[in-house]
Design a protein around this motif. Sequence first.
Motif, short mmCIF file in Angstrom:
data_model
loop_
_atom_site.label_atom_id
_atom_site.label_comp_id
_atom_site.label_asym_id
_atom_site.label_seq_id
_atom_site.Cartn_x
_atom_site.Cartn_y
_atom_site.Cartn_z
N ASP A 116 -0.36 -7.78 -16.42
CA ASP A 116 -0.37 -6.87 -17.57
C ASP A 116 -1.75 -6.70 -18.19
N ALA A 117 -2.52 -7.77 -18.28
CA ALA A 117 -3.85 -7.66 -18.90
C ALA A 117 -4.73 -6.71 -18.09
N ALA A 118 -4.70 -6.83 -16.78
CA ALA A 118 -5.51 -5.96 -15.92
C ALA A 118 -5.02 -4.51 -16.02
N LEU A 119 -3.72 -4.32 -16.05
CA LEU A 119 -3.17 -2.96 -16.16
C LEU A 119 -3.54 -2.33 -17.50
N ARG A 120 -3.49 -3.11 -18.57
CA ARG A 120 -3.89 -2.59 -19.89
C ARG A 120 -5.37 -2.22 -19.89
N ARG A 121 -6.20 -3.11 -19.33
CA ARG A 121 -7.65 -2.86 -19.30
C ARG A 121 -7.97 -1.59 -18.53
N GLU A 122 -7.23 -1.31 -17.47
CA GLU A 122 -7.46 -0.12 -16.65
C GLU A 122 -6.64 1.09 -17.11
N LEU A 123 -5.85 0.90 -18.18
CA LEU A 123 -5.02 1.97 -18.76
C LEU A 123 -4.03 2.55 -17.75
N ILE A 124 -3.38 1.65 -17.00
CA ILE A 124 -2.38 2.06 -16.02
C ILE A 124 -1.00 1.77 -16.59
N SER A 125 -0.22 2.80 -16.79
CA SER A 125 1.14 2.64 -17.33
C SER A 125 2.06 2.15 -16.21
N ASP A 126 3.25 1.68 -16.60
CA ASP A 126 4.25 1.25 -15.61
C ASP A 126 4.63 2.42 -14.70
N GLU A 127 4.73 3.61 -15.25
CA GLU A 127 5.07 4.77 -14.45
C GLU A 127 4.00 5.06 -13.41
N GLU A 128 2.74 4.98 -13.83
CA GLU A 128 1.65 5.21 -12.89
C GLU A 128 1.63 4.14 -11.81
N LEU A 129 1.86 2.89 -12.19
CA LEU A 129 1.89 1.80 -11.22
C LEU A 129 2.99 2.04 -10.18
N HIS A 130 4.17 2.40 -10.64
CA HIS A 130 5.27 2.65 -9.71
C HIS A 130 4.97 3.84 -8.79
N ALA A 131 4.32 4.86 -9.32
CA ALA A 131 3.94 6.01 -8.49
C ALA A 131 2.91 5.58 -7.43
N MET A 132 1.98 4.75 -7.82
CA MET A 132 0.98 4.26 -6.86
C MET A 132 1.65 3.42 -5.77
N LEU A 133 2.60 2.59 -6.17
CA LEU A 133 3.32 1.76 -5.20
C LEU A 133 4.18 2.63 -4.27
N HIS A 134 4.78 3.68 -4.80
CA HIS A 134 5.59 4.58 -3.97
C HIS A 134 4.74 5.23 -2.89
N HIS A 136 2.63 3.83 -1.23
CA HIS A 136 2.56 2.81 -0.18
C HIS A 136 3.95 2.41 0.32
N GLU A 137 4.94 3.22 -0.02
CA GLU A 137 6.33 3.00 0.37
C GLU A 137 6.85 1.64 -0.10
N VAL A 138 6.49 1.28 -1.32
CA VAL A 138 6.97 0.05 -1.95
C VAL A 138 7.95 0.45 -3.05
N ASP A 139 9.20 0.02 -2.90
CA ASP A 139 10.23 0.35 -3.88
C ASP A 139 10.38 -0.72 -4.95
N GLY A 153 -10.86 3.70 -7.10
CA GLY A 153 -9.63 4.12 -7.76
C GLY A 153 -8.39 4.04 -6.89
N GLN A 154 -8.56 3.74 -5.61
CA GLN A 154 -7.43 3.64 -4.70
C GLN A 154 -6.75 2.28 -4.84
N LEU A 155 -5.51 2.21 -4.41
CA LEU A 155 -4.74 0.98 -4.46
C LEU A 155 -4.63 0.38 -3.06
N THR A 156 -4.89 -0.91 -2.95
CA THR A 156 -4.67 -1.64 -1.70
C THR A 156 -3.50 -2.58 -1.93
N VAL A 157 -2.51 -2.53 -1.02
CA VAL A 157 -1.30 -3.33 -1.18
C VAL A 157 -1.15 -4.26 0.02
#
Length: 166
Positions: A116-134, A136-139, A153-157
Motif C-alpha cells: 500500500d505505501a508504494a501504491l500510494r507513493r506512485e498514486l496507483i488506485s486499486d482499480e488501476e492495479l487490477h487493470a494492470m494485472l489483467h 498480464h492475465e492475472v485475476d 511505467g510498465q508492470l513486471t509480474v
Amino acid sequence: MDVDWESLFTFSVPPLELFVRGTLTYLFLFCLFRFVVRRDAGALGLSDLLVLVIIADAAQNAMAGDYISIVDGFLLIGTIIGWSYGLNWLSFRFPRFRRFALAPPICIIKDGVKQDAALRRELISDEELHAMLHEHEVDDIAQVKRAWLEPDGQLTVLRRRGTRES
C-alpha cells in the motif's frame, strides 16, 4: 516579400544563451520526469520521451521563426541531443550515476500482498492495479509472487509456482 537570407543563417540570439537555455530546460525536465511522472512515461524511455518533447518544441520554434535564425534552432537541438547522449553515456559508464539517472523498479506486490505505501507513493488506485494485472492475465492478486513498477511505467509480474502462465 523579400527574404533576408543572411538573417536565416546567422545567430539572432547569442549562442551561449541558447546553450544555457537548452541545458537548463533539459536538466529541469529530466529531473521532473525522473522523480515526478514516472508511471506516465509509458513504453518510451525517459530520455526518449524528453528528447522528443523538447526537440519538437525547439524545431517548431526554429521553423516558425521565433528564433529568427535556423542556426539558433540547430544549436538548441544539438544541445538537447548532446545532453541526452551525455547522460546516457554516463549512465552506461558509471553505475553510481546510473542509480541517479534511472529510477529503480518499485515492488508493488509481494507474496500476493499489495504494498500500500508504494501504491500510494506512485498514486496507483486499486482499480488501476487490477487493470494492470489483467493486462498480464492475472485475476487474483494471490497468484502474484512479485510485481514491480518499472522505471518506464510498465508492470513486471512474477507469478507464484503452480499458477497459470500467460
